[in-house]
Write a protein that holds these residues in place. Structure first.
Motif, PDB file in Angstrom:
ATOM      1  N   PRO A  25      41.315  -1.721 -27.455  1.00 33.75           N
ATOM      2  CA  PRO A  25      40.057  -2.674 -27.283  1.00 33.75           C
ATOM      3  C   PRO A  25      39.473  -3.306 -28.533  1.00 33.75           C
ATOM      4  O   PRO A  25      39.208  -2.236 -29.344  1.00 33.75           O
ATOM      5  N   LYS A  39      39.952  -5.878 -23.552  1.00 28.32           N
ATOM      6  CA  LYS A  39      41.260  -5.185 -23.521  1.00 28.32           C
ATOM      7  C   LYS A  39      42.267  -6.272 -23.259  1.00 28.32           C
ATOM      8  O   LYS A  39      42.164  -7.223 -23.020  1.00 28.32           O
ATOM      9  N   ASP A 188      38.182   3.972 -19.203  1.00 27.21           N
ATOM     10  CA  ASP A 188      39.775   3.621 -19.221  1.00 27.21           C
ATOM     11  C   ASP A 188      40.353   4.116 -18.053  1.00 27.21           C
ATOM     12  O   ASP A 188      40.865   5.121 -17.997  1.00 27.21           O
TER      13      ASP A 188
END
Length: 342
Positions: A25, A39, A188
């Motif tokens: 990212p 992302k 995540d």
């Protein structure tokens, strides 16, 4: 040429700055003048070429973000960012350095101040023999937070969504400090549900797991535990990885049932099919590789999996996964609150 925020879902807690993983990212400023970590679904490693897409990452990130909020799991704020072709035409750095090569919608998390990077300092110090002075111990880093009770929810939630990536990944649990308040946040979720792909490479294996081996739940749980054991490379459920151990060491088993997972299991088992479908319907169509079939597959998995989490936790406890547990077998559960395998 601004990056446009198409959708944003804020929660009231401080957000965290994600650590750069495989998807790397990177920081952008969007049309609302706020900073986000964007992302990318193009990920390069030894097994895949630069043109391979992890085509379930955005889908799973947004689905899990919505479910996490529903279950009171601490997560950063999330947004959907629209990148125009005009912006790409004038941003060679984004195209060539960060491999953002197509216009469309991207998943992002908001960057807010106060990220505690001491964890990175610990890793560097401990891995370099020429610098023997430890700035802060691993255990202290995660114990000196105000929301230690959230570790219970994070572990149970990861078991619900089949997220094995956090337990051994040093960057997927972060600590944010704001106004002298330190809190841990889970980040995540792109590799949840047994991996970041839906239609490529390991699709057959993924569908096999998402269908729970055609409803053979006992076999599925046994295989699930094998996947958990692979988190630390030892083949044991005790010590599932440094991040898992850091969370488990801060979980107290001192309540009426000697079982801290009762409340989160109740919340998980209370999730309805309608709530899951609302979350799935909020996902942009361009992120859904398999159309309605994919959405139905994930919904069915979650509706079955929500009743298996308790059984998985029992097995983990039986094999010593929770360092503070006082029970060597099944944990005690109020019968009226849980269902599990019948």
């Amino acid at each position: 040429m601004d990056l446009t925020v198409k959708y944003i879902n804020y929660i009231n807690d401080p957000a965290s700055q994600p650590t750069r993983g495989l998807s790397k990212p990177f920081l952008i400023t969007a049309s609302d003048d706020k900073e986000y970590f964007l992302k990318n679904e193009i990920v390069y490693n030894e097994k895949k070429s630069v043109n391979d897409y992890e085509d379930a990452v955005f889908f799973q990130e947004l689905l899990c973000h919505q479910l996490a909020i529903k279950l009171n799991v601490p997560v950063p704020d999330a947004a959907i960012i629209e990148i125009s072709q005009d912006y790409l035409d004038h941003s060679a750095n984004m195209v060539f350095k960060h491999r953002v090569t197509k216009p469309g919608l991207y998943f992002a998390t908001a960057k807010l101040p106060g990220i505690d990077d001491n964890l990175i300092d610990v890793i560097k110090v401990n891995s370099n023999i020429s610098k023997p002075n430890i700035k802060q111990s691993w255990k202290a880093h995660f114990s000196n937070v105000e929301n230690k009770e959230s570790y219970i929810s994070i572990i149970a939630f990861d078991l619900l969504i089949a997220n094995f990536d956090r337990f051994g990944n040093l960057g997927n649990l972060v600590v944010s400090t704001e106004s002298n308040h330190r809190n841990a946040y889970a980040i995540d979720f792109g590799h949840s549900f047994f991996g970041p792909f839906y239609s490529q490479l390991d699709n057959l294996t993924k569908i096999q797991y998402l269908t729970h081996f055609n409803k053979n739940f006992e076999e599925f749980i046994n295989q699930y535990l094998i996947l958990l054991k692979n988190c630390n490379g030892t083949g044991q459920l005790s010590g599932l990885g440094k991040v898992f151990v850091a969370m488990a060491d801060n979980i107290s088993f001192k309540n009426e049932y000697q079982n801290p997972f009762i409340d989160i299991i109740e919340r998980i088992e209370s999730i309805t099919a309608e709530e899951i479908m609302i979350a799935l319907d909020n996902i942009p169509e361009e992120w859904i590789t398999g159309g309605t079939t994919q959405k139905q597959l994930y919904k069915n998995f979650l509706m079955d999996q929500k009743y298996l989490v308790k059984n998985i936790i029992n097995e983990m406890n039986r094999y010593g996964a929770f360092s503070n547990s006082t029970s060597e077998g099944d944990l005690s559960w109020p019968k009226e609150r849980t269902i599990g395998i019948q």
